[in-house]
Motif scaffolding. Structure first.
Motif, PDB file in Angstrom:
ATOM      1  N   ALA A 171       0.860  -1.178   0.000  1.00  0.00           N
ATOM      2  CA  ALA A 171       0.000   0.000   0.000  1.00  0.00           C
ATOM      3  C   ALA A 171       0.895   1.225   0.000  1.00  0.00           C
ATOM      4  O   ALA A 171       1.815   1.324   0.828  1.00  0.00           O
ATOM      5  N   THR A 183      -5.039   9.312   1.315  1.00  0.00           N
ATOM      6  CA  THR A 183      -5.573   8.164   0.597  1.00  0.00           C
ATOM      7  C   THR A 183      -4.456   7.138   0.463  1.00  0.00           C
ATOM      8  O   THR A 183      -3.329   7.359   0.938  1.00  0.00           O
ATOM      9  N   GLU A 184      -4.738   6.027  -0.187  1.00  0.00           N
ATOM     10  CA  GLU A 184      -3.714   5.024  -0.436  1.00  0.00           C
ATOM     11  C   GLU A 184      -4.020   4.296  -1.724  1.00  0.00           C
ATOM     12  O   GLU A 184      -5.153   4.299  -2.203  1.00  0.00           O
ATOM     13  N   ARG A 185      -3.002   3.669  -2.286  1.00  0.00           N
ATOM     14  CA  ARG A 185      -3.146   2.858  -3.480  1.00  0.00           C
ATOM     15  C   ARG A 185      -2.529   1.490  -3.228  1.00  0.00           C
ATOM     16  O   ARG A 185      -1.401   1.391  -2.734  1.00  0.00           O
ATOM     17  N   PHE A 187      -1.223  -2.290  -4.618  1.00  0.00           N
ATOM     18  CA  PHE A 187      -0.680  -2.928  -5.820  1.00  0.00           C
ATOM     19  C   PHE A 187       0.263  -4.048  -5.411  1.00  0.00           C
ATOM     20  O   PHE A 187       0.710  -4.121  -4.258  1.00  0.00           O
ATOM     21  N   ILE A 213       1.172  -2.076 -11.343  1.00  0.00           N
ATOM     22  CA  ILE A 213       0.685  -0.872 -10.680  1.00  0.00           C
ATOM     23  C   ILE A 213      -0.217  -0.109 -11.644  1.00  0.00           C
ATOM     24  O   ILE A 213       0.189   0.236 -12.753  1.00  0.00           O
ATOM     25  N   THR A 214      -1.442   0.131 -11.232  1.00  0.00           N
ATOM     26  CA  THR A 214      -2.346   0.943 -12.037  1.00  0.00           C
ATOM     27  C   THR A 214      -2.089   2.405 -11.714  1.00  0.00           C
ATOM     28  O   THR A 214      -2.256   2.830 -10.562  1.00  0.00           O
ATOM     29  N   VAL A 216      -2.477   6.424 -11.234  1.00  0.00           N
ATOM     30  CA  VAL A 216      -3.583   7.287 -10.847  1.00  0.00           C
ATOM     31  C   VAL A 216      -3.872   8.225 -12.016  1.00  0.00           C
ATOM     32  O   VAL A 216      -2.956   8.878 -12.523  1.00  0.00           O
TER      33      VAL A 216
END
Length: 365
Positions: A171, A183-185, A187, A213-214, A216
């Motif tokens: 994350a 926020t967080e992403r 992958f 990794i998508t 942003v």
């Protein structure tokens, strides 16, 4: 002395980015900048043959949820999220649509007529469609610059095997200027390389494989930047945003609400909603969230979530009253919506019904 991040997170409270293990929360490292975070996600591209518009040909962003409804009722509608129109394909009668289609997206093709709508109006129809294979170009890596690494990451890099460099699901947390998580992403994280950073002694630039990794979307950046100084302290700071960016704002207030629950007010509280900017669905929920919980407040992002919020733990206790000012704005924009299969729906009336069932007595003004 080599900078080290401790697992208790005491040293990462004011870092812009924190890379953690998504399973156990262990901090891999913290840094102030990241390259390759923003970009264009891979999108499904569809050619709609024999396109017949019901309004002017769509161009550019079409809507957050665009439905392809087959005339054959044996098939359910298909969804394109964050859909864009590339316009007519030169020399053909086709329209080209792109969108995110990972979950409920259309099949590779459909050889029968299909109508298309954006949740509010019918856009047109086609006699068939086909998915165009995207360019499978390599994605750029995500580079975390000036990373202060934890002992666990340092050990993995020292070992250097492919297995050790597979950090599994990670994350990337993004923090505002006060150190609060914005926020967080998530992958799957594979280390490609690392090197000493020019940002300071003992820091590294860590390069992660971009294929898992998508990125942003670039339009999200402008909304995040509004929040980086901290959560909004005035009502309606989102009002000047278009629908696409209002949805990004709504995502942020939703995430923040689940991290920082508000105490419920006593029953009988009187709320007031500023309805001047409720011209779309995210605007409606943003205005409602601020009516109940103040600037940056959350009180649902769909009918089901609104119903949950009315049950408690989101700043509200039934019964209560709501004075909805300029209600005609929402009524005019949201009363003529469409379900996924294209049936008429009155979203404004549905919201009023859910509020009433949750003990909120609404007065329209």
């Amino acid at each position: 002395m080599i900078p080290t991040v401790h697992e208790d997170r005491a040293d990462d409270s004011h870092a812009r980015y924190t890379l953690t293990d998504a399973e156990d929360g262990h901090v891999w490292g913290v840094c102030a900048s990241a390259d390759g975070l923003f970009g264009e996600p891979r999108r499904g591209t569809y050619e709609l043959f024999g396109w017949v518009p019901e309004v002017a040909d769509p161009r550019g962003w079409v809507g957050s949820r665009v439905w392809l409804v087959p005339d054959d009722e044996a098939c359910d509608p298909w969804l394109l999220e964050d859909a864009e129109s590339l316009g007519r394909l030169p020399g053909t009668d086709s329209l080209v649509l792109t969108g995110l289609d990972d979950y409920e997206g259309p099949p590779e093709g459909h050889r029968a007529s299909v109508r298309v709508h954006d949740g509010h109006r019918w856009l047109g129809s086609c006699r068939e469609f086909s998915r165009i294979l995207p360019d499978a170009g390599a994605r750029p890596p995500l580079v975390l610059r000036g990373l202060a690494q934890s002992d666990r990451l340092r050990a993995a890099l020292t070992k250097g095997t492919r297995r050790a460099l597979n950090l599994e699901q990670a994350a990337l947390e993004i923090h505002d200027d006060q150190g609060e998580r914005l926020t967080e992403r998530l992958f799957w994280s594979q280390v490609r390389s690392w090197r000493a950073s020019s940002d300071g002694a003992g820091l590294i630039d860590l390069e992660l494989d971009g294929e898992t990794i998508t990125p942003v979307p670039a339009y999200v950046r402008s909304v995040w930047e509004l929040w980086l100084a901290g959560p909004p302290d005035t009502l309606g700071a989102w009002a000047g945003l278009d629908t696409r960016r209002r949805e990004v704002w709504l995502d942020l207030v939703r995430e923040r609400a689940f991290r920082r629950p508000r105490p419920d007010r006593p029953a009988g509280h009187a709320y007031e909603l500023d309805g001047r900017h409720t011209t779309d669905e995210p605007g409606l929920y943003l205005a409602l969230g601020e009516a109940v919980n103040g600037p940056g407040g959350y009180f649902g992002g769909c009918l089901a979530a609104l119903d949950d919020c009315l049950s408690g733990t989101f700043g509200y206790t039934a019964p209560a009253t709501l004075l909805w000012r300029d209600a005609a704005t929402a009524q005019g924009h949201l009363s003529k919506a469409l379900t996924a299969d294209g049936e008429p729906r009155n979203l404004f009336a549905e919201v009023l019904e859910v509020l009433a069932e949750g003990g909120m007595h609404v007065t329209l003004a």
